[in-house]
Write a protein that holds these residues in place. Sequence first.
Motif, PDB file in Angstrom:
ATOM      1  N   UNK A  49      -5.707 -12.033 -15.667  1.00  0.00           N
ATOM      2  CA  UNK A  49      -6.508 -10.968 -16.277  1.00  0.00           C
ATOM      3  C   UNK A  49      -7.643 -11.541 -17.112  1.00  0.00           C
ATOM      4  N   UNK A  50      -8.681 -10.717 -17.294  1.00  0.00           N
ATOM      5  CA  UNK A  50      -9.806 -11.018 -18.176  1.00  0.00           C
ATOM      6  C   UNK A  50     -10.024  -9.825 -19.092  1.00  0.00           C
ATOM      7  N   UNK A  51     -10.148 -10.100 -20.397  1.00  0.00           N
ATOM      8  CA  UNK A  51     -10.454  -9.057 -21.383  1.00  0.00           C
ATOM      9  C   UNK A  51     -11.711  -9.459 -22.139  1.00  0.00           C
ATOM     10  N   UNK A  66      -4.724  -9.063 -28.087  1.00  0.00           N
ATOM     11  CA  UNK A  66      -3.643  -8.073 -28.058  1.00  0.00           C
ATOM     12  C   UNK A  66      -3.474  -7.505 -26.650  1.00  0.00           C
ATOM     13  N   UNK A  67      -4.583  -7.282 -25.963  1.00  0.00           N
ATOM     14  CA  UNK A  67      -4.528  -6.699 -24.620  1.00  0.00           C
ATOM     15  C   UNK A  67      -3.804  -7.615 -23.646  1.00  0.00           C
ATOM     16  N   UNK A  68      -4.192  -8.898 -23.585  1.00  0.00           N
ATOM     17  CA  UNK A  68      -3.575  -9.790 -22.601  1.00  0.00           C
ATOM     18  C   UNK A  68      -2.135 -10.116 -22.980  1.00  0.00           C
ATOM     19  N   UNK A  69      -1.845 -10.208 -24.279  1.00  0.00           N
ATOM     20  CA  UNK A  69      -0.474 -10.481 -24.703  1.00  0.00           C
ATOM     21  C   UNK A  69       0.446  -9.308 -24.368  1.00  0.00           C
ATOM     22  N   UNK A  70      -0.029  -8.081 -24.628  1.00  0.00           N
ATOM     23  CA  UNK A  70       0.764  -6.898 -24.310  1.00  0.00           C
ATOM     24  C   UNK A  70       0.954  -6.769 -22.808  1.00  0.00           C
ATOM     25  N   UNK A  71      -0.105  -7.048 -22.056  1.00  0.00           N
ATOM     26  CA  UNK A  71      -0.044  -6.987 -20.597  1.00  0.00           C
ATOM     27  C   UNK A  71       1.054  -7.897 -20.069  1.00  0.00           C
ATOM     28  N   UNK A  72       1.045  -9.144 -20.490  1.00  0.00           N
ATOM     29  CA  UNK A  72       2.047 -10.095 -19.996  1.00  0.00           C
ATOM     30  C   UNK A  72       3.454  -9.697 -20.457  1.00  0.00           C
ATOM     31  N   UNK A  73       3.572  -9.354 -21.702  1.00  0.00           N
ATOM     32  CA  UNK A  73       4.879  -9.020 -22.277  1.00  0.00           C
ATOM     33  C   UNK A  73       5.515  -7.840 -21.544  1.00  0.00           C
ATOM     34  N   UNK A  93      -1.259  -1.289 -19.590  1.00  0.00           N
ATOM     35  CA  UNK A  93      -2.595  -0.953 -20.093  1.00  0.00           C
ATOM     36  C   UNK A  93      -2.493   0.112 -21.186  1.00  0.00           C
ATOM     37  N   UNK A  94      -1.696   1.133 -20.942  1.00  0.00           N
ATOM     38  CA  UNK A  94      -1.593   2.216 -21.918  1.00  0.00           C
ATOM     39  C   UNK A  94      -0.891   1.751 -23.195  1.00  0.00           C
ATOM     40  N   UNK A  95       0.078   0.868 -23.049  1.00  0.00           N
ATOM     41  CA  UNK A  95       0.754   0.317 -24.220  1.00  0.00           C
ATOM     42  C   UNK A  95      -0.220  -0.518 -25.046  1.00  0.00           C
ATOM     43  N   UNK A  96      -1.036  -1.329 -24.374  1.00  0.00           N
ATOM     44  CA  UNK A  96      -2.043  -2.129 -25.073  1.00  0.00           C
ATOM     45  C   UNK A  96      -3.054  -1.235 -25.770  1.00  0.00           C
ATOM     46  N   UNK A  97      -3.465  -0.166 -25.096  1.00  0.00           N
ATOM     47  CA  UNK A  97      -4.413   0.776 -25.696  1.00  0.00           C
ATOM     48  C   UNK A  97      -3.856   1.339 -26.999  1.00  0.00           C
ATOM     49  N   UNK A  98      -2.604   1.784 -26.995  1.00  0.00           N
ATOM     50  CA  UNK A  98      -1.994   2.360 -28.187  1.00  0.00           C
ATOM     51  C   UNK A  98      -1.876   1.358 -29.319  1.00  0.00           C
TER      52      UNK A  98
END
Length: 301
Positions: A49-51, A66-73, A93-98
């Motif tokens: 991924x790229x953010x 936060x986005x890439x860490x949440x994505x992987x987790x 994606x939605x979890x990272x957004x929140x």
Amino acid sequence: MVARARVRETTFLVGAATDPGPVREQNEDAVLVVEPTSPEAQENGVLFAVADGMGGYRGGEVAAQMAVETLREHFFASPVPPTEVAKRLEEAFRLANGRIFREWEPHGETNLMGTTLVAAVVRGENLTVANVGDSRAYLIRARRPTQITRDHSLVAEQVEAGLLTQEEARGSAYRNVITRALGYRPKVDVDVFELRLMSDDRIVLTSDGVHDVLSDEELAAIALSAEPERAARMLVERALEQGSQDNASAIVAWLKPATTPVEAEAERHGAGSRWIVALIVIGLLLFIAIVGVILSLGYGG
């Protein structure tokens, strides 16, 4: 007679590069590449991924991480059934957004931060891509690039409406105005794309610091010119050489066709050569025997 066809296997290679660029002190881009040979990738698919973060001082950097860490987790939190890759990506994606929204929201909009995010999962011959924002995913097949994702930006909407050409959009002062990002609102819509890969396909993910200054054709030519790790670095370097003032990031992945080992080819050709020599020797012996019989009959007469 039983005919046997050799099934050509593939090797999946992936490499990444990122650079803060010539202007900014910190890098607000974040890249994620899960090692293809790792147990989690072998079981659930290779995730990369790229953010590209946005916000006040260090806000964009925090949001992207936060986005890439949440994505992987979240993606690897439990085994992913083959039919639920797209669903798991959307959930991540939605979890990272929140999480990003809750990080800045108590402090007011002066602390607003967000990020684009484009992510891909390769599982066997299946490719799943999810996207929010204007970081992109490309498929390069038969040396031709195709943009998989759609930019969520003001100029992309103007191009789609016929108000701008692609070239005009590339030079527009509004090209960095994003219409959708992670963390800006409590909820977000996620675009998801599912494709079937072919041997020798390449997948390229880029932040706008790369694709804003490189044409699709130039991007494809560079991605095809080297193996993924080097190609990703070349994309970033070329973007900076071409005048990119932004953070620049690229990931290149390749479904590399496996070649027949040299030893196997040599053994096969060697066996064939030995049969040819044996047949020649047998033919010569038969010829000599026939000549001998003819000569003996002639002398006998």
